[in-house]
Design a protein around this motif. Structure first.
Motif, PDB file in Angstrom:
ATOM      1  N   UNK A  83      18.361   4.033  10.315  1.00  0.00           N
ATOM      2  CA  UNK A  83      17.613   2.775  10.352  1.00  0.00           C
ATOM      3  C   UNK A  83      17.342   2.250   8.957  1.00  0.00           C
ATOM      4  N   UNK A  84      16.995   3.169   8.046  1.00  0.00           N
ATOM      5  CA  UNK A  84      16.724   2.766   6.666  1.00  0.00           C
ATOM      6  C   UNK A  84      17.994   2.239   6.008  1.00  0.00           C
ATOM      7  N   UNK A  85      19.115   2.933   6.235  1.00  0.00           N
ATOM      8  CA  UNK A  85      20.383   2.506   5.651  1.00  0.00           C
ATOM      9  C   UNK A  85      20.821   1.151   6.201  1.00  0.00           C
ATOM     10  N   UNK A  86      20.707   0.983   7.524  1.00  0.00           N
ATOM     11  CA  UNK A  86      21.151  -0.258   8.151  1.00  0.00           C
ATOM     12  C   UNK A  86      20.255  -1.433   7.802  1.00  0.00           C
ATOM     13  N   UNK A  87      19.002  -1.136   7.422  1.00  0.00           N
ATOM     14  CA  UNK A  87      18.097  -2.221   7.049  1.00  0.00           C
ATOM     15  C   UNK A  87      18.556  -2.913   5.773  1.00  0.00           C
ATOM     16  N   UNK A  88      19.432  -2.234   5.003  1.00  0.00           N
ATOM     17  CA  UNK A  88      19.941  -2.819   3.765  1.00  0.00           C
ATOM     18  C   UNK A  88      21.362  -3.369   3.928  1.00  0.00           C
ATOM     19  N   UNK A  89      21.867  -3.331   5.153  1.00  0.00           N
ATOM     20  CA  UNK A  89      23.205  -3.849   5.422  1.00  0.00           C
ATOM     21  C   UNK A  89      23.083  -5.022   6.376  1.00  0.00           C
ATOM     22  N   UNK A  90      23.494  -6.185   5.941  1.00  0.00           N
ATOM     23  CA  UNK A  90      23.395  -7.377   6.776  1.00  0.00           C
ATOM     24  C   UNK A  90      24.772  -7.951   7.020  1.00  0.00           C
ATOM     25  N   UNK A  91      25.188  -7.969   8.266  1.00  0.00           N
ATOM     26  CA  UNK A  91      26.476  -8.527   8.657  1.00  0.00           C
ATOM     27  C   UNK A  91      26.213  -9.788   9.470  1.00  0.00           C
ATOM     28  N   UNK A  92      26.386 -10.976   8.883  1.00  0.00           N
ATOM     29  CA  UNK A  92      26.057 -12.216   9.591  1.00  0.00           C
ATOM     30  C   UNK A  92      26.855 -12.427  10.868  1.00  0.00           C
ATOM     31  N   UNK A  93      28.063 -11.876  10.938  1.00  0.00           N
ATOM     32  CA  UNK A  93      28.867 -12.047  12.154  1.00  0.00           C
ATOM     33  C   UNK A  93      28.293 -11.271  13.340  1.00  0.00           C
ATOM     34  N   UNK A  94      27.566 -10.186  13.056  1.00  0.00           N
ATOM     35  CA  UNK A  94      27.012  -9.358  14.125  1.00  0.00           C
ATOM     36  C   UNK A  94      25.498  -9.511  14.290  1.00  0.00           C
ATOM     37  N   UNK A  95      24.845  -9.994  13.259  1.00  0.00           N
ATOM     38  CA  UNK A  95      23.377 -10.039  13.263  1.00  0.00           C
ATOM     39  C   UNK A  95      22.830 -10.963  14.351  1.00  0.00           C
ATOM     40  N   UNK A  96      21.809 -10.501  15.030  1.00  0.00           N
ATOM     41  CA  UNK A  96      21.081 -11.307  16.006  1.00  0.00           C
ATOM     42  C   UNK A  96      19.673 -11.497  15.458  1.00  0.00           C
ATOM     43  N   UNK A  97      19.427 -12.667  14.941  1.00  0.00           N
ATOM     44  CA  UNK A  97      18.176 -12.896  14.220  1.00  0.00           C
ATOM     45  C   UNK A  97      17.786 -14.364  14.318  1.00  0.00           C
ATOM     46  N   UNK A  98      16.494 -14.617  14.318  1.00  0.00           N
ATOM     47  CA  UNK A  98      15.981 -15.986  14.286  1.00  0.00           C
ATOM     48  C   UNK A  98      15.212 -16.192  12.987  1.00  0.00           C
ATOM     49  N   UNK A  99      15.596 -17.207  12.239  1.00  0.00           N
ATOM     50  CA  UNK A  99      14.880 -17.570  11.016  1.00  0.00           C
ATOM     51  C   UNK A  99      13.917 -18.706  11.338  1.00  0.00           C
ATOM     52  N   UNK A 100      12.705 -18.575  10.880  1.00  0.00           N
ATOM     53  CA  UNK A 100      11.691 -19.605  11.143  1.00  0.00           C
ATOM     54  C   UNK A 100      11.446 -20.436   9.894  1.00  0.00           C
ATOM     55  N   UNK A 101      11.471 -21.749  10.073  1.00  0.00           N
ATOM     56  CA  UNK A 101      11.270 -22.703   8.985  1.00  0.00           C
ATOM     57  C   UNK A 101      10.050 -23.570   9.273  1.00  0.00           C
ATOM     58  N   UNK A 102       9.445 -24.071   8.222  1.00  0.00           N
ATOM     59  CA  UNK A 102       8.422 -25.112   8.334  1.00  0.00           C
ATOM     60  C   UNK A 102       8.832 -26.221   7.380  1.00  0.00           C
ATOM     61  N   UNK A 103       9.376 -27.290   7.927  1.00  0.00           N
ATOM     62  CA  UNK A 103       9.788 -28.423   7.115  1.00  0.00           C
ATOM     63  C   UNK A 103       9.355 -29.710   7.800  1.00  0.00           C
ATOM     64  N   UNK A 138       0.432 -21.736   4.979  1.00  0.00           N
ATOM     65  CA  UNK A 138       1.805 -21.325   4.676  1.00  0.00           C
ATOM     66  C   UNK A 138       1.874 -19.873   4.212  1.00  0.00           C
ATOM     67  N   UNK A 139       1.058 -19.499   3.239  1.00  0.00           N
ATOM     68  CA  UNK A 139       1.129 -18.154   2.666  1.00  0.00           C
ATOM     69  C   UNK A 139       0.800 -17.089   3.708  1.00  0.00           C
ATOM     70  N   UNK A 140      -0.245 -17.294   4.483  1.00  0.00           N
ATOM     71  CA  UNK A 140      -0.629 -16.306   5.504  1.00  0.00           C
ATOM     72  C   UNK A 140       0.427 -16.195   6.594  1.00  0.00           C
ATOM     73  N   UNK A 141       1.054 -17.318   6.959  1.00  0.00           N
ATOM     74  CA  UNK A 141       2.108 -17.286   7.982  1.00  0.00           C
ATOM     75  C   UNK A 141       3.314 -16.498   7.480  1.00  0.00           C
ATOM     76  N   UNK A 142       3.631 -16.631   6.193  1.00  0.00           N
ATOM     77  CA  UNK A 142       4.738 -15.873   5.620  1.00  0.00           C
ATOM     78  C   UNK A 142       4.382 -14.397   5.490  1.00  0.00           C
ATOM     79  N   UNK A 143       3.175 -14.116   5.062  1.00  0.00           N
ATOM     80  CA  UNK A 143       2.747 -12.725   4.877  1.00  0.00           C
ATOM     81  C   UNK A 143       2.747 -11.957   6.197  1.00  0.00           C
ATOM     82  N   UNK A 144       2.448 -12.648   7.293  1.00  0.00           N
ATOM     83  CA  UNK A 144       2.410 -11.999   8.604  1.00  0.00           C
ATOM     84  C   UNK A 144       3.786 -11.878   9.236  1.00  0.00           C
ATOM     85  N   UNK A 145       4.795 -12.478   8.616  1.00  0.00           N
ATOM     86  CA  UNK A 145       6.146 -12.415   9.158  1.00  0.00           C
ATOM     87  C   UNK A 145       6.455 -13.491  10.178  1.00  0.00           C
TER      88      UNK A 145
END
Length: 300
Positions: A83-103, A138-145
């Motif tokens: 888990x620790x090793x994979x946390x440093x490996x990011x493969x965008x073709x396989x990754x399932x992730x949601x990025x949150x923006x505030x714009x 903004x800062x607290x929302x980022x700090x909480x993830x």
């Protein structure tokens, strides 16, 4: 047994002793002192209520309890290392992730479509969300993830935020086509005479246009003050009001565009993220995609 008090480091020491068969050899493998190995073994013995190893000659022989738990312990340690090793490996073709923006609506309308087009090709399982977050949160929302990125056309300083300039743009004046008062173009006199739609997130207070006009000793007539750029073009299309919009948004509408009749600083767009995410591979990758995407975003 209180699981909250378990120290996973003890099982790493346990595995090393089991494999090496000696406290001294285990200390060499772990690069710690023998007393530290002995102390960890004593704590684990107390926690599991079993000696775990008994000395037979120059080696340590595991007890039945030790033999029973070595398999699950090694499996758990292996999963943790993976888990620790994979946390440093990011493969965008396989990754399932949601990025949150505030714009604001401006950046959502101009940047998000390009970003989504890029992600469809290079990262098909990645999604994005964009929602409004109060500047003070903004800062607290980022700090909480709960928030990955904040983007705005104004500078924002905080010791816990990293900042990167995204792009720059310029204001232009928009008006409906064939406007009866603009047959000779957009002069300062016409700009001041006509009614304006002003966009601001604040209820009151001067913006960059008011500041620039004040230096000239002038003031424009604001008929409507709103929060969103995207509502302005339809109002301008149906009235004889004018408005100042960023060029990269204004150019998409069937309206007349005029250069500002006085000097005005360029708009600058900034991207912000929390310091805790600065070295995260997945976060770095997304920042790189955004930077690549806005390279062609020029004020002309």
């Amino acid at each position: 047994m209180n699981l909250h008090r378990i120290d996973l480091n003890l099982f790493a020491v346990f595995d090393a002793i089991y494999t090496a068969g000696s406290l001294t050899k285990a200390a060499d493998v772990l690069c710690i002192t023998q007393p530290a190995v002995s102390n960890s073994l004593a704590r684990l013995r107390e926690m599991l209520n079993d000696p775990l190893f008994v000395r037979t000659g120059h080696s340590m022989t595991p007890t039945p309890v030790a033999q029973n738990i070595i398999g699950p312990a090694r499996e758990a340690l292996g999963l943790l290392r993976k888990s620790v090793q994979e946390s440093h490996i990011f493969d965008p073709l396989k990754a399932e992730k949601t990025y949150s923006f505030a714009t604001r609506d401006l950046l959502e309308a101009t940047i998000m479509p390009r970003l989504l087009a890029l992600l469809q090709k290079s990262a098909p399982k990645i999604s994005v969300t964009n929602y409004e977050v109060s500047r003070k949160n903004i800062v607290s929302a980022m700090a909480s993830g709960n928030l990955d990125f904040y983007a705005d056309a104004s500078s924002f300083s905080d010791q816990y935020l990293c900042k990167q300039k995204l792009a720059q743009d310029r204001f232009v004046v928009i008006a409906r086509k064939n406007h009866p008062d603009l047959t000779n173009g957009m002069s300062l006199e016409a700009f001041l005479r006509l009614g304006h739609i002003n966009v601001s997130q604040r209820r009151t207070g001067p913006g960059p246009i008011e500041v620039a006009l004040d230096k000239l000793g002038e003031k424009r007539t604001v008929v409507m003050r709103g929060q969103h750029f995207l509502t302005v073009p339809s109002a301008v299309f149906k009235t004889e009001l004018i408005a100042c919009l960023p060029y990269h948004l204004a150019k998409h509408y069937d309206l007349s565009l005029y250069e500002m009749p006085f000097e005005l600083p360029l708009l600058e767009y900034f991207l912000y993220w929390h310091v805790s995410s600065d070295l995260d591979d997945a976060h770095i990758w997304m920042r790189e995609q955004i930077a690549q995407m806005v390279k062609a975003y020029h004020p002309t």
